[in-house]
Design an enzyme around this catalytic site. Sequence first.
Site, mmCIF file in Angstrom:
data_model
loop_
_atom_site.group_PDB
_atom_site.id
_atom_site.type_symbol
_atom_site.label_atom_id
_atom_site.label_comp_id
_atom_site.label_asym_id
_atom_site.label_seq_id
_atom_site.Cartn_x
_atom_site.Cartn_y
_atom_site.Cartn_z
ATOM 1 N N LYS A 196 0.853 -1.189 0.000
ATOM 2 C CA LYS A 196 0.000 0.000 0.000
ATOM 3 C C LYS A 196 0.887 1.237 0.000
ATOM 4 C CE LYS A 196 -1.789 2.860 2.838
ATOM 5 N NZ LYS A 196 -1.754 4.105 2.052
ATOM 6 N N GLU A 402 9.832 15.269 15.177
ATOM 7 C CA GLU A 402 10.191 15.156 13.759
ATOM 8 C C GLU A 402 9.326 16.140 12.962
ATOM 9 O OE1 GLU A 402 9.187 11.477 11.508
ATOM 10 O OE2 GLU A 402 11.253 11.586 10.804
HETATM 11 P P1 NAP Z 1 2.275 8.047 8.262
HETATM 12 O O1 NAP Z 1 0.914 8.368 8.702
HETATM 13 O O2 NAP Z 1 3.174 7.316 9.182
HETATM 14 O O3 NAP Z 1 2.117 7.240 6.889
HETATM 15 C C1 NAP Z 1 2.954 6.224 6.428
HETATM 16 C C2 NAP Z 1 2.121 5.139 5.758
HETATM 17 O O4 NAP Z 1 1.289 4.490 6.727
HETATM 18 C C3 NAP Z 1 1.168 5.676 4.701
HETATM 19 O O5 NAP Z 1 1.048 4.736 3.659
HETATM 20 C C4 NAP Z 1 -0.118 5.785 5.488
HETATM 21 O O6 NAP Z 1 -1.250 5.814 4.682
HETATM 22 C C5 NAP Z 1 -0.067 4.530 6.314
HETATM 23 N N1 NAP Z 1 -0.931 4.514 7.503
HETATM 24 C C6 NAP Z 1 -1.370 5.554 8.241
HETATM 25 N N2 NAP Z 1 -2.132 5.116 9.269
HETATM 26 C C7 NAP Z 1 -2.153 3.767 9.185
HETATM 27 C C8 NAP Z 1 -2.770 2.734 9.961
HETATM 28 N N3 NAP Z 1 -3.483 3.015 11.040
HETATM 29 N N4 NAP Z 1 -2.602 1.444 9.570
HETATM 30 C C9 NAP Z 1 -1.856 1.151 8.482
HETATM 31 N N5 NAP Z 1 -1.273 2.084 7.715
HETATM 32 C C10 NAP Z 1 -1.399 3.375 8.063
HETATM 33 O O7 NAP Z 1 2.983 9.344 7.772
HETATM 34 P P2 NAP Z 1 2.247 10.617 7.120
HETATM 35 O O8 NAP Z 1 0.897 10.841 7.677
HETATM 36 O O9 NAP Z 1 2.300 10.439 5.675
HETATM 37 O O10 NAP Z 1 3.210 11.780 7.600
HETATM 38 C C11 NAP Z 1 3.091 12.301 8.908
HETATM 39 C C12 NAP Z 1 4.433 12.472 9.569
HETATM 40 O O11 NAP Z 1 5.075 11.213 9.658
HETATM 41 C C13 NAP Z 1 5.426 13.327 8.810
HETATM 42 O O12 NAP Z 1 5.272 14.662 9.069
HETATM 43 C C14 NAP Z 1 6.734 12.808 9.314
HETATM 44 O O13 NAP Z 1 7.079 13.431 10.516
HETATM 45 C C15 NAP Z 1 6.460 11.367 9.563
HETATM 46 N N6 NAP Z 1 6.968 10.520 8.463
HETATM 47 C C16 NAP Z 1 8.106 9.863 8.653
HETATM 48 C C17 NAP Z 1 8.614 9.085 7.637
HETATM 49 C C18 NAP Z 1 9.897 8.352 7.801
HETATM 50 O O14 NAP Z 1 10.391 7.779 6.848
HETATM 51 N N7 NAP Z 1 10.464 8.341 8.971
HETATM 52 C C19 NAP Z 1 7.966 8.991 6.426
HETATM 53 C C20 NAP Z 1 6.741 9.677 6.265
HETATM 54 C C21 NAP Z 1 6.268 10.425 7.299
HETATM 55 P P3 NAP Z 1 -1.769 7.247 4.113
HETATM 56 O O15 NAP Z 1 -0.665 7.854 3.362
HETATM 57 O O16 NAP Z 1 -2.869 6.845 3.218
HETATM 58 O O17 NAP Z 1 -2.179 8.038 5.288
#
Ligand code: NAP
Length: 498
Positions: A196, A402
């Site tokens: 996904k 972060e």
């Molecule tokens: P995120 O919510 O952690 O999303 C990462 C992945 O997980 C996406 O595919 C997301 O889907 C999915 N996801 C979200 N909730 C889930 C759940 N309950 N069960 C299964 N999968 C789930 O990150 P984001 O919302 O895109 O970004 C928010 C913050 O996360 C950023 O500002 C950053 O600080 C951090 N982040 C960190 C990294 C890293 O590599 N360390 C990468 C991205 C973000 P959707 O995209 O459809 O929500």
Amino acid sequence: MTAVPHQQIDPAVSAFLAKPRGHWIDNKVVAGQGGKVAVYDPARAEVIAEVPDGTSAEVDAAVAAARRALEGEWAAARPADREAMLYRLSELIAAHGEELAQLETLNQGKSIMMSRMLEVGHSVEFTRYMAGWATKIEGSTLDLSLAFPPGVRYRGMTVREPVGVVGAVIPWNFPLIMAVWKIAPALACGCTVVLKPAEETPLTALRLAELCAEAGIPAGVVNVITGRGETTGAALVSHPGIDKVAFTGSTEVGKKIGHAAIDNMTRFSLELGGKSPVIMLEDVPVEMAVGGSAMSIFFNQGQVCTAGSRLYVQKRIFDDVVGALGQAASAMTVGSGFDPNNQINPLVSERQQKRVCGYINQGLAAGARAIAGGGPGDGPGYFVKPTVLVDVDHSMSVVQEEIFGPVVVAMPFDDLDDVAKRANDTVYGLGASIWSNDMGKVMSLIPRIKAGTVWVNTHNMIDPNMPFGGFKQSGYGREMGRAAIDLYTETKSVCIAY
Ligand code: NAP
Ligand code: MG
């Protein structure tokens, strides 16, 4: 700000965007029955595509396809067949490199140079590297001392078997690389995958899945299901038909996924957030310190899990380095990733732009001072100016959390004890860099830094052969290199009496 007119886009990209979008299950496009998720060009704030918001029935169908493949045609493939298919995939990624790079820049916003060099270049090399592992998986033979019944002897051996169906959930910061990081080692080990992608950036993963089919990878081995995390993602990671969850993203979501996986005893690996320190010792020439700290934070607009978002500069050189860094940041050109002269490109989404600006405002309200940037760039795209904050206190949210944007907090330090203590003073432990040519000091600091990767005189460098993952709340498990084989296999012990 310059944006590329659409007529300059590679015709292959336009053709891909014009096709009806669906999930990718059993090497076929499968229309979604639920709602749609809009996909944006973040440089222009315009919708460029729609993808299905995957339902739980669609997740079921993808998992069932992956299970059939695992127990059917894929199980019959020899390691050398898997190696050849992955190698063909790497060649196809290279052959379609310009198309994939443009698709990524259009959807994610990053510089076309980075899309070509990293999204495509690293994906090619990583896939090729993992292809090689398919034929090099091994176990061991074991001397056993069992004494009963008399006269019987024993021989033990270990066999590595594919862990099974992998549910992979990935973020939007390096969409193609993240997809390849999950798919290539899983396939090398004989697993099948349901991936996904992030709701913001599903396009290159869908194109990659088509290339997997073109490479001869059988139906059901690689499936892509688009949709939102809270629904589609949650249905995938809690699915009883999944044997392993591979996740990259935020620590907050990683914890939820770990809980969901444990309920089914599904194996899991988590690559999570960071707040990585960059430590400049006083012997570093100012120019090198400025260049090093700028590339550590501003690469990919700071949307990097190992972004060097906390800069510690030894007191004697602090004013010179941070003053020059502020000037360099203020001089950076902000605009569309399609103009390679632009040094800072849009963030992935309006939500991320607001989130990052929200952090900057929290910092300013708490008493921090911006010596560069400090807010959004000129619209309509989701730009944030490269920002350097000083006068910060270690308890502020801009120091602890972060931000995932082009924002660095700069702080002076006295000595190695002082900086080691502060470098470890967050919940994270993903990466860190130490900059100095005083090897005695460098070597004494390395063991004191709690981080999965410590770089010396560089930052953010990741190689397919070097394990990657986090200490503390930055994750669980290691990807890359030999460590990746542990993630995608189970060890079976065989005990033979004779
Ligand atoms: P995120 O919510 O952690 O999303 C990462 C992945 O997980 C996406 O595919 C997301 O889907 C999915 N996801 C979200 N909730 C889930 C759940 N309950 N069960 C299964 N999968 C789930 O990150 P984001 O919302 O895109 O970004 C928010 C913050 O996360 C950023 O500002 C950053 O600080 C951090 N982040 C960190 C990294 C890293 O590599 N360390 C990468 C991205 C973000 P959707 O995209 O459809 O929500
Ligand atoms: Mg999200």
